[in-house]
Write a protein that holds these residues in place. Structure first.
Motif, PDB file in Angstrom:
ATOM      1  N   GLN A   1     -53.650  44.523  14.254  1.00  0.00           N
ATOM      2  CA  GLN A   1     -53.746  44.465  15.709  1.00  0.00           C
ATOM      3  C   GLN A   1     -55.175  44.119  16.064  1.00  0.00           C
ATOM      4  O   GLN A   1     -56.111  44.561  15.407  1.00  0.00           O
ATOM      5  CB  GLN A   1     -53.373  45.798  16.341  1.00  0.00           C
ATOM      6  CG  GLN A   1     -51.940  46.177  16.155  1.00  0.00           C
ATOM      7  CD  GLN A   1     -51.638  47.513  16.822  1.00  0.00           C
ATOM      8  OE1 GLN A   1     -52.513  48.198  17.329  1.00  0.00           O
ATOM      9  NE2 GLN A   1     -50.376  47.879  16.819  1.00  0.00           N
ATOM     10  N   GLY A   2     -55.347  43.368  17.114  1.00  0.00           N
ATOM     11  CA  GLY A   2     -56.680  42.998  17.570  1.00  0.00           C
ATOM     12  C   GLY A   2     -57.294  41.902  16.716  1.00  0.00           C
ATOM     13  O   GLY A   2     -56.599  41.222  15.960  1.00  0.00           O
ATOM     14  N   ARG A   3     -58.591  41.760  16.846  1.00  0.00           N
ATOM     15  CA  ARG A   3     -59.299  40.723  16.108  1.00  0.00           C
ATOM     16  C   ARG A   3     -60.735  41.160  15.856  1.00  0.00           C
ATOM     17  O   ARG A   3     -61.246  42.051  16.520  1.00  0.00           O
ATOM     18  CB  ARG A   3     -59.264  39.400  16.857  1.00  0.00           C
ATOM     19  CG  ARG A   3     -59.710  39.507  18.297  1.00  0.00           C
ATOM     20  CD  ARG A   3     -59.674  38.205  19.003  1.00  0.00           C
ATOM     21  NE  ARG A   3     -60.807  37.433  18.509  1.00  0.00           N
ATOM     22  CZ  ARG A   3     -61.093  36.213  18.841  1.00  0.00           C
ATOM     23  NH1 ARG A   3     -60.352  35.596  19.692  1.00  0.00           N
ATOM     24  NH2 ARG A   3     -62.122  35.599  18.360  1.00  0.00           N
ATOM     25  N   PHE A   4     -61.341  40.537  14.873  1.00  0.00           N
ATOM     26  CA  PHE A   4     -62.744  40.794  14.591  1.00  0.00           C
ATOM     27  C   PHE A   4     -63.578  40.136  15.680  1.00  0.00           C
ATOM     28  O   PHE A   4     -63.298  39.014  16.089  1.00  0.00           O
ATOM     29  CB  PHE A   4     -63.140  40.206  13.230  1.00  0.00           C
ATOM     30  CG  PHE A   4     -62.449  40.873  12.076  1.00  0.00           C
ATOM     31  CD1 PHE A   4     -62.886  42.100  11.618  1.00  0.00           C
ATOM     32  CD2 PHE A   4     -61.365  40.280  11.462  1.00  0.00           C
ATOM     33  CE1 PHE A   4     -62.256  42.728  10.548  1.00  0.00           C
ATOM     34  CE2 PHE A   4     -60.725  40.889  10.401  1.00  0.00           C
ATOM     35  CZ  PHE A   4     -61.175  42.124   9.943  1.00  0.00           C
TER      36      PHE A   4
ATOM     37  N   THR B   1     -58.144  32.466  14.256  1.00  0.00           N
ATOM     38  CA  THR B   1     -57.555  33.454  15.169  1.00  0.00           C
ATOM     39  C   THR B   1     -58.337  34.763  15.204  1.00  0.00           C
ATOM     40  O   THR B   1     -58.111  35.586  16.082  1.00  0.00           O
ATOM     41  CB  THR B   1     -56.091  33.759  14.788  1.00  0.00           C
ATOM     42  OG1 THR B   1     -56.055  34.237  13.445  1.00  0.00           O
ATOM     43  CG2 THR B   1     -55.210  32.533  14.941  1.00  0.00           C
ATOM     44  N   GLY B   2     -59.244  34.968  14.252  1.00  0.00           N
ATOM     45  CA  GLY B   2     -60.117  36.132  14.285  1.00  0.00           C
ATOM     46  C   GLY B   2     -59.522  37.416  13.737  1.00  0.00           C
ATOM     47  O   GLY B   2     -60.107  38.470  13.890  1.00  0.00           O
ATOM     48  N   ASN B   3     -58.367  37.329  13.077  1.00  0.00           N
ATOM     49  CA  ASN B   3     -57.776  38.557  12.551  1.00  0.00           C
ATOM     50  C   ASN B   3     -57.977  38.725  11.044  1.00  0.00           C
ATOM     51  O   ASN B   3     -57.531  39.704  10.465  1.00  0.00           O
ATOM     52  CB  ASN B   3     -56.287  38.632  12.885  1.00  0.00           C
ATOM     53  CG  ASN B   3     -55.478  37.562  12.185  1.00  0.00           C
ATOM     54  OD1 ASN B   3     -55.990  36.526  11.776  1.00  0.00           O
ATOM     55  ND2 ASN B   3     -54.193  37.809  12.063  1.00  0.00           N
ATOM     56  N   ARG B   4     -58.658  37.772  10.395  1.00  0.00           N
ATOM     57  CA  ARG B   4     -58.909  37.857   8.954  1.00  0.00           C
ATOM     58  C   ARG B   4     -60.353  37.494   8.644  1.00  0.00           C
ATOM     59  O   ARG B   4     -60.920  36.598   9.260  1.00  0.00           O
ATOM     60  CB  ARG B   4     -58.002  36.904   8.188  1.00  0.00           C
ATOM     61  CG  ARG B   4     -56.566  37.246   8.337  1.00  0.00           C
ATOM     62  CD  ARG B   4     -55.683  36.232   7.674  1.00  0.00           C
ATOM     63  NE  ARG B   4     -54.310  36.559   8.020  1.00  0.00           N
ATOM     64  CZ  ARG B   4     -53.265  36.148   7.370  1.00  0.00           C
ATOM     65  NH1 ARG B   4     -53.417  35.374   6.336  1.00  0.00           N
ATOM     66  NH2 ARG B   4     -52.068  36.511   7.748  1.00  0.00           N
ATOM     67  N   ILE B   5     -60.915  38.194   7.668  1.00  0.00           N
ATOM     68  CA  ILE B   5     -62.234  37.836   7.156  1.00  0.00           C
ATOM     69  C   ILE B   5     -62.186  37.812   5.639  1.00  0.00           C
ATOM     70  O   ILE B   5     -61.333  38.469   5.022  1.00  0.00           O
ATOM     71  CB  ILE B   5     -63.363  38.785   7.619  1.00  0.00           C
ATOM     72  CG1 ILE B   5     -63.113  40.219   7.173  1.00  0.00           C
ATOM     73  CG2 ILE B   5     -63.584  38.703   9.112  1.00  0.00           C
ATOM     74  CD1 ILE B   5     -64.286  41.163   7.423  1.00  0.00           C
ATOM     75  N   LYS B   6     -63.093  37.041   5.065  1.00  0.00           N
ATOM     76  CA  LYS B   6     -63.330  37.046   3.625  1.00  0.00           C
ATOM     77  C   LYS B   6     -64.818  37.293   3.428  1.00  0.00           C
ATOM     78  O   LYS B   6     -65.640  36.782   4.176  1.00  0.00           O
ATOM     79  CB  LYS B   6     -62.941  35.719   2.979  1.00  0.00           C
ATOM     80  CG  LYS B   6     -61.456  35.561   2.772  1.00  0.00           C
ATOM     81  CD  LYS B   6     -61.148  34.367   1.892  1.00  0.00           C
ATOM     82  CE  LYS B   6     -59.663  34.315   1.584  1.00  0.00           C
ATOM     83  NZ  LYS B   6     -59.350  33.185   0.687  1.00  0.00           N
ATOM     84  N   VAL B   7     -65.140  38.070   2.394  1.00  0.00           N
ATOM     85  CA  VAL B   7     -66.523  38.401   2.074  1.00  0.00           C
ATOM     86  C   VAL B   7     -66.808  37.908   0.662  1.00  0.00           C
ATOM     87  O   VAL B   7     -66.085  38.248  -0.281  1.00  0.00           O
ATOM     88  CB  VAL B   7     -66.779  39.920   2.156  1.00  0.00           C
ATOM     89  CG1 VAL B   7     -68.226  40.238   1.830  1.00  0.00           C
ATOM     90  CG2 VAL B   7     -66.391  40.456   3.527  1.00  0.00           C
TER      91      VAL B   7
ATOM     92  N   GLY C   1     -63.288  46.147  13.509  1.00  0.00           N
ATOM     93  CA  GLY C   1     -62.712  45.451  14.648  1.00  0.00           C
ATOM     94  C   GLY C   1     -63.259  45.906  15.980  1.00  0.00           C
ATOM     95  O   GLY C   1     -62.664  45.652  17.023  1.00  0.00           O
ATOM     96  N   VAL C   2     -64.397  46.592  15.974  1.00  0.00           N
ATOM     97  CA  VAL C   2     -65.022  47.085  17.201  1.00  0.00           C
ATOM     98  C   VAL C   2     -65.962  46.018  17.753  1.00  0.00           C
ATOM     99  O   VAL C   2     -66.691  45.373  17.005  1.00  0.00           O
ATOM    100  CB  VAL C   2     -65.822  48.381  16.917  1.00  0.00           C
ATOM    101  CG1 VAL C   2     -66.578  48.843  18.145  1.00  0.00           C
ATOM    102  CG2 VAL C   2     -64.886  49.468  16.414  1.00  0.00           C
ATOM    103  N   ASP C   3     -65.960  45.840  19.067  1.00  0.00           N
ATOM    104  CA  ASP C   3     -66.839  44.860  19.708  1.00  0.00           C
ATOM    105  C   ASP C   3     -68.256  45.414  19.751  1.00  0.00           C
ATOM    106  O   ASP C   3     -68.630  46.144  20.651  1.00  0.00           O
ATOM    107  CB  ASP C   3     -66.344  44.550  21.124  1.00  0.00           C
ATOM    108  CG  ASP C   3     -67.135  43.441  21.785  1.00  0.00           C
ATOM    109  OD1 ASP C   3     -68.174  43.015  21.233  1.00  0.00           O
ATOM    110  OD2 ASP C   3     -66.714  42.992  22.858  1.00  0.00           O
ATOM    111  N   TRP C   4     -69.079  45.075  18.757  1.00  0.00           N
ATOM    112  CA  TRP C   4     -70.441  45.601  18.668  1.00  0.00           C
ATOM    113  C   TRP C   4     -71.362  44.980  19.707  1.00  0.00           C
ATOM    114  O   TRP C   4     -72.417  45.512  19.988  1.00  0.00           O
ATOM    115  CB  TRP C   4     -71.011  45.451  17.271  1.00  0.00           C
ATOM    116  CG  TRP C   4     -70.871  44.106  16.639  1.00  0.00           C
ATOM    117  CD1 TRP C   4     -69.825  43.674  15.875  1.00  0.00           C
ATOM    118  CD2 TRP C   4     -71.794  43.029  16.690  1.00  0.00           C
ATOM    119  NE1 TRP C   4     -70.055  42.395  15.465  1.00  0.00           N
ATOM    120  CE2 TRP C   4     -71.250  41.974  15.947  1.00  0.00           C
ATOM    121  CE3 TRP C   4     -73.042  42.861  17.298  1.00  0.00           C
ATOM    122  CZ2 TRP C   4     -71.902  40.759  15.793  1.00  0.00           C
ATOM    123  CZ3 TRP C   4     -73.687  41.652  17.145  1.00  0.00           C
ATOM    124  CH2 TRP C   4     -73.110  40.621  16.393  1.00  0.00           C
TER     125      TRP C   4
END
Length: 103
Positions: free
Chosen positions: A61-64, A38-44, A87-90
């Motif tokens: 709110q939003g997504r990566f 869903t693009g709302n979580r990341i793991k590093v 979460g900014v669209d680079w």
């Protein structure tokens, strides 16, 4: 990784993905970032020379904004990384040309 990853994976499971899918060592000193479907979580996953760190971040709110690659992975500049975790669209900021894809 560019493909979504099951966020139930821990250090060992994500390390196996790095070794098999990216053909890289998880202890190389690079940070490996994984995103859910869903693009709302990341793991590093990050080796610091002594041990492995596993960090996670969730947006309420939003997504990566996740890149696309046919090669399995990509490298980001520090500016792209800062925008990704915020979460900014680079892609819209003209930074996409700095991405180096690898297999």
């Amino acid at each position: 990784m560019v493909a979504p990853v099951d966020m139930r994976r821990g250090i060992d499971g994500l390390s196996v993905l790095v070794e098999r899918a990216l053909q890289r060592s998880p202890c190389s000193g690079s940070a490996f970032v994984f995103c859910n479907r869903t693009g709302n979580r990341i793991k590093v996953l990050l080796w610091d020379g002594t041990g492995v760190w596993l960090c996670r971040r969730r947006l309420h709110q939003g997504r990566f904004v996740w890149g696309r690659s046919d090669t399995g992975g990509m490298e980001l500049t520090s500016s792209q990384w800062e925008r990704l975790i915020a979460g900014v669209d680079w892609h819209r900021l003209g930074l996409q040309s700095c991405v180096r894809k690898y297999s």
